[in-house]
Design a protein around this motif. Sequence first.
Motif, PDB file in Angstrom:
ATOM      1  N   PRO A  74       0.831  -1.222   0.000  1.00 55.41           N
ATOM      2  CA  PRO A  74       0.000   0.000   0.000  1.00 55.41           C
ATOM      3  C   PRO A  74       0.857   1.260   0.000  1.00 55.41           C
ATOM      4  O   PRO A  74       2.059   1.207   0.252  1.00 55.41           O
ATOM      5  N   ARG A  75       0.224   2.401  -0.261  1.00 55.44           N
ATOM      6  CA  ARG A  75       0.957   3.660  -0.366  1.00 55.44           C
ATOM      7  C   ARG A  75       0.248   4.789   0.382  1.00 55.44           C
ATOM      8  O   ARG A  75      -0.947   4.704   0.669  1.00 55.44           O
ATOM      9  N   LYS A  76       0.993   5.811   0.712  1.00 50.52           N
ATOM     10  CA  LYS A  76       0.543   7.143   1.120  1.00 50.52           C
ATOM     11  C   LYS A  76      -0.046   7.261   2.520  1.00 50.52           C
ATOM     12  O   LYS A  76       0.382   8.116   3.292  1.00 50.52           O
ATOM     13  N   THR A  77      -1.041   6.455   2.902  1.00 50.88           N
ATOM     14  CA  THR A  77      -1.724   6.687   4.181  1.00 50.88           C
ATOM     15  C   THR A  77      -1.726   5.432   5.046  1.00 50.88           C
ATOM     16  O   THR A  77      -1.627   4.310   4.537  1.00 50.88           O
ATOM     17  N   ILE A  78      -1.895   5.643   6.339  1.00 55.33           N
ATOM     18  CA  ILE A  78      -2.002   4.513   7.254  1.00 55.33           C
ATOM     19  C   ILE A  78      -3.289   3.753   7.004  1.00 55.33           C
ATOM     20  O   ILE A  78      -3.374   2.532   7.209  1.00 55.33           O
ATOM     21  N   GLY A  79      -4.323   4.459   6.513  1.00 54.38           N
ATOM     22  CA  GLY A  79      -5.582   3.802   6.177  1.00 54.38           C
ATOM     23  C   GLY A  79      -5.398   2.771   5.078  1.00 54.38           C
ATOM     24  O   GLY A  79      -6.052   1.719   5.079  1.00 54.38           O
ATOM     25  N   ALA A  80      -4.494   3.046   4.138  1.00 54.14           N
ATOM     26  CA  ALA A  80      -4.211   2.095   3.062  1.00 54.14           C
ATOM     27  C   ALA A  80      -3.567   0.829   3.622  1.00 54.14           C
ATOM     28  O   ALA A  80      -3.876  -0.288   3.176  1.00 54.14           O
ATOM     29  N   PHE A  81      -2.702   0.991   4.615  1.00 53.00           N
ATOM     30  CA  PHE A  81      -2.079  -0.169   5.256  1.00 53.00           C
ATOM     31  C   PHE A  81      -3.120  -0.977   6.036  1.00 53.00           C
ATOM     32  O   PHE A  81      -3.046  -2.210   6.085  1.00 53.00           O
ATOM     33  N   GLN A  82      -4.055  -0.297   6.653  1.00 55.35           N
ATOM     34  CA  GLN A  82      -5.108  -0.984   7.396  1.00 55.35           C
ATOM     35  C   GLN A  82      -5.975  -1.833   6.466  1.00 55.35           C
ATOM     36  O   GLN A  82      -6.334  -2.966   6.795  1.00 55.35           O
ATOM     37  N   LYS A  83      -6.328  -1.273   5.317  1.00 54.59           N
ATOM     38  CA  LYS A  83      -7.130  -2.023   4.339  1.00 54.59           C
ATOM     39  C   LYS A  83      -6.345  -3.216   3.790  1.00 54.59           C
ATOM     40  O   LYS A  83      -6.886  -4.311   3.609  1.00 54.59           O
ATOM     41  N   LYS A  84      -5.068  -3.000   3.514  1.00 53.03           N
ATOM     42  CA  LYS A  84      -4.231  -4.077   3.004  1.00 53.03           C
ATOM     43  C   LYS A  84      -4.072  -5.190   4.030  1.00 53.03           C
ATOM     44  O   LYS A  84      -4.097  -6.380   3.689  1.00 53.03           O
ATOM     45  N   SER A  85      -3.925  -4.815   5.298  1.00 53.97           N
ATOM     46  CA  SER A  85      -3.802  -5.797   6.362  1.00 53.97           C
ATOM     47  C   SER A  85      -5.047  -6.676   6.445  1.00 53.97           C
ATOM     48  O   SER A  85      -4.955  -7.901   6.619  1.00 53.97           O
ATOM     49  N   ALA A  86      -6.211  -6.074   6.311  1.00 58.02           N
ATOM     50  CA  ALA A  86      -7.469  -6.831   6.338  1.00 58.02           C
ATOM     51  C   ALA A  86      -7.548  -7.783   5.152  1.00 58.02           C
ATOM     52  O   ALA A  86      -8.007  -8.933   5.287  1.00 58.02           O
ATOM     53  N   ALA A  87      -7.083  -7.330   3.994  1.00 59.65           N
ATOM     54  CA  ALA A  87      -7.099  -8.175   2.794  1.00 59.65           C
ATOM     55  C   ALA A  87      -6.151  -9.361   2.945  1.00 59.65           C
ATOM     56  O   ALA A  87      -6.476 -10.492   2.562  1.00 59.65           O
ATOM     57  N   ILE A  88      -4.970  -9.114   3.519  1.00 49.85           N
ATOM     58  CA  ILE A  88      -3.996 -10.187   3.740  1.00 49.85           C
ATOM     59  C   ILE A  88      -4.561 -11.215   4.713  1.00 49.85           C
ATOM     60  O   ILE A  88      -4.414 -12.425   4.523  1.00 49.85           O
ATOM     61  N   SER A  89      -5.229 -10.734   5.757  1.00 56.12           N
ATOM     62  CA  SER A  89      -5.829 -11.624   6.749  1.00 56.12           C
ATOM     63  C   SER A  89      -6.881 -12.533   6.102  1.00 56.12           C
ATOM     64  O   SER A  89      -6.954 -13.732   6.396  1.00 56.12           O
TER      65      SER A  89
END
Length: 208
Positions: free
Chosen positions: A79-94
Motif C-alpha cells: 500500500p501507499r501514502k496513508t495509514i488507512g491504506a495499510f489498514q485495508k491491506k492488512s485486512a485483505a492479507i488476513s
Amino acid sequence: MKYKISLFLLLIFVLNSCQNEDEKRRAENEKEVKKNEIIFNNINKAWTFIDEPINEAAEQKVSSWNEWRDFLKELGDKPRKTIGAFQKKSAAISKKALALNNNIPVEFNVPQIKSRISILITKVKMMDLFINLSTIPDKKVTFLIGEINKELVSLERQMDQVVVKSKIPKEEGEEDFLKMLDTTRAIPNSNTVPVQVQNINKKLPTVE
C-alpha cells in the motif's frame, strides 16, 4: 464608567482565553500529526513480505494451489501514502491467509503443514488487530511483519521436506508393514484355524 471598564476587561480576558485554547489545540494537533507520521514511516519502512517462493516445492504450488498464489500476490502488493491504506491491506492479507485452509493439495494436507498454516494465520490476524487500533502500536506491527516472514519461510521449508520425503523409495515390504501397523485397517482373518484346547483334566502320570 466602571461598568464599561469591567466589561472591557472581561472581554479581553475571554478573548485571551480563547486564543490560548486555540494555540493549545493547535499544538496538540501538530503533535498528533507528527506522531502519526512517525508511525506511518515505521510501518512503511518495515512493510516488506516474502512474496516469492523460496524453493521449488512452494513454486510448483503457485500454479495449482490458487489460495497460496493469491496470498503471496496480496503480500506483494504494498500500500501507499496513508495509514488507512495499510489498514485495508492488512485486512485483505488476513482474509487471504484464512483461505489457505481451503483446497490444500493432497501431499500437503498433513499435520506438519496444517499446523504451520495455523501459526501463520494467527500472526497475520494479530498484525491486523494491532494496526487497526485507535492508537497503533507500530513496534508490535513491525515485529509481527518479521514474524510473518519467518513463518512463511518455515512453511515453505516444510513443504520442501514433504516433497523430498515423498520421493524417497520405500523398501520392499515396507508398505505392507505400515498397513499392518494401522489398526484401523485390521480385518479379522476368517481362514484362521481354531486352536483346540486340550483337556487338562486327563490323569497325570504319577512318579513312584
